[in-house]
Write a protein that holds these residues in place. Sequence first.
Motif, short mmCIF file in Angstrom:
data_model
loop_
_atom_site.label_atom_id
_atom_site.label_comp_id
_atom_site.label_asym_id
_atom_site.label_seq_id
_atom_site.Cartn_x
_atom_site.Cartn_y
_atom_site.Cartn_z
N ILE A 167 0.74 -1.06 0.30
CA ILE A 167 0.11 -0.57 0.21
C ILE A 167 0.91 1.39 -0.20
O ILE A 167 1.95 1.26 0.59
CB ILE A 167 -0.96 0.26 1.50
CG1 ILE A 167 -1.90 -1.18 1.26
CG2 ILE A 167 -1.28 1.55 1.45
CD1 ILE A 167 -2.79 -1.58 2.55
N ILE A 168 0.51 1.90 -0.72
CA ILE A 168 1.36 3.55 -1.16
C ILE A 168 0.61 4.47 -0.31
O ILE A 168 -1.26 4.34 -0.02
CB ILE A 168 1.35 3.52 -1.90
CG1 ILE A 168 2.57 3.10 -2.89
CG2 ILE A 168 2.10 5.44 -1.92
CD1 ILE A 168 3.04 3.42 -4.66
N ALA A 179 -5.09 9.76 0.91
CA ALA A 179 -6.25 8.66 -0.05
C ALA A 179 -4.80 7.21 -0.01
O ALA A 179 -3.89 7.72 0.15
CB ALA A 179 -5.96 8.90 -1.26
N HIS A 180 -5.14 6.53 -0.20
CA HIS A 180 -3.89 5.68 -0.76
C HIS A 180 -4.54 4.61 -1.68
O HIS A 180 -5.41 4.14 -2.39
CB HIS A 180 -4.04 4.44 0.19
CG HIS A 180 -5.32 4.04 1.43
ND1 HIS A 180 -5.78 4.36 2.28
CD2 HIS A 180 -5.88 2.54 1.10
CE1 HIS A 180 -6.38 3.94 2.53
NE2 HIS A 180 -6.53 3.05 2.17
N ILE A 181 -2.99 3.98 -2.65
CA ILE A 181 -3.65 2.51 -3.61
C ILE A 181 -2.78 1.47 -2.89
O ILE A 181 -1.37 1.53 -2.79
CB ILE A 181 -2.33 3.11 -4.83
CG1 ILE A 181 -3.22 4.95 -5.11
CG2 ILE A 181 -2.72 2.38 -5.39
CD1 ILE A 181 -1.57 4.67 -5.90
N ARG A 182 -3.93 0.31 -3.07
CA ARG A 182 -3.49 -0.80 -2.45
C ARG A 182 -3.15 -1.77 -3.60
O ARG A 182 -3.35 -1.79 -4.81
CB ARG A 182 -4.76 -1.64 -2.14
CG ARG A 182 -3.59 -3.24 -1.41
CD ARG A 182 -5.47 -3.89 -1.50
NE ARG A 182 -5.65 -2.85 0.35
CZ ARG A 182 -5.21 -3.07 1.67
NH1 ARG A 182 -4.34 -4.22 1.60
NH2 ARG A 182 -6.20 -2.35 1.96
N TYR A 183 -1.37 -1.56 -4.04
CA TYR A 183 -1.31 -2.68 -4.82
C TYR A 183 -1.03 -4.60 -4.82
O TYR A 183 -1.10 -4.68 -3.68
CB TYR A 183 0.53 -2.50 -5.75
CG TYR A 183 0.60 -1.00 -6.50
CD1 TYR A 183 0.44 -1.38 -7.68
CD2 TYR A 183 0.73 -0.40 -5.05
CE1 TYR A 183 0.24 0.07 -8.01
CE2 TYR A 183 1.03 1.14 -6.04
CZ TYR A 183 0.28 0.93 -7.48
OH TYR A 183 0.84 2.27 -7.91
N ASP A 184 -1.81 -5.14 -6.02
CA ASP A 184 -1.73 -6.75 -5.16
C ASP A 184 -0.62 -7.94 -5.71
O ASP A 184 -0.49 -8.69 -5.34
CB ASP A 184 -2.90 -7.01 -6.67
CG ASP A 184 -3.22 -7.59 -7.21
OD1 ASP A 184 -2.29 -7.03 -7.80
OD2 ASP A 184 -4.60 -7.55 -8.01
N GLY A 185 0.73 -6.83 -6.42
CA GLY A 185 1.33 -7.94 -6.43
C GLY A 185 1.82 -8.65 -7.58
O GLY A 185 2.43 -9.27 -7.91
#
Length: 254
Positions: A167-168, A179-185
Amino acid sequence: MIHETLKARLNLNAVMRNLEDLPLLDSETADLIQSWEIALRFSVLGGVSARLGFHSGRCAYQCGSSEPVDVILFFLSHGHLNAMFDERSNPIPLKGFGRLGFLKNEFPKVTKRLEYFLKPTPVLLEDEEYVRVNTALSLYTAVHAVCELAALDPVGTKVAAQMPAGIIQLSVLPEGPHAHIRYDGRGGAVAFKGVAETPSAVLTIENCATANALFNGKLDGFSAIALGAIRMKGIVPMIENTNLILDRIPLYLQ
C-alpha cells in the motif's frame, strides 16, 4: 481502441467519481443536490458502466453496479461517452424519459460545478477555499486514475506488473486530504480515500498550498523533495513507480 476505452474509464471512474465527494467539500453543490432522490446509470455498449445515486443530500458512486436506477444513459461506444464529456455528443436515454427535465436543467449544474473545481485558473487559485477543494479532487482523481492506467495503459501495465503487493499512502499535511493505493502484486491496483493502517510506503506533502502547486504543475517534485516539502519513507521505489504511472494521465485527460 485502447485509448478511447481508457479515456472513458478515466472520465467515469476517476473524474465523474468525484461527484461523490464534491458535496462534502463544496456547500454550493451540497445545496444543489439536497432534495435529489434519483439514481443514474452511465452504460457503454459492451464496456464500462457506473451508477450515481443521490439520496438525502449525499451522492454514492458505484463502478459496474447492477442496482436499480431511475435513469439509464446509454452510449454506443467508449468514444461516444468521451464525446459527451467533451460536449460534442449526447447520450441515448433508455430509461427515465420523465426525468429529461432533470437531466437537461438540474444535473448539468453539478457537473459544471465539478468542472469548475477541476479546471483551475491563476485567478481561481488565489482563493484559499478553491485551492482546498481543487487539491482534494486532484488527489482523488490521481489515485483512481492509477488503477485504470495500471490495467490498460501500455506503460502503466508494465510498471504495475513489477510492483510488489503493498500500500502507498499519499497525505497532505496537516489535515489532509489523504488517499492510498493498494497493489496486489499481480499488476492490479485499487484506490481508497483516507489513511491506511499499514502502508508499505508513505508520501507526505507539507501543506495544501504545496500539494496544489505540485498537482497543477507549478512546482517541481524533485526540488520539493530536496527542500523537504515532500517526504517519502518506506519502500520508496513503489512511490517512484507510481509516479511513472501518474505521468501517463495527460495522454488521456487534458
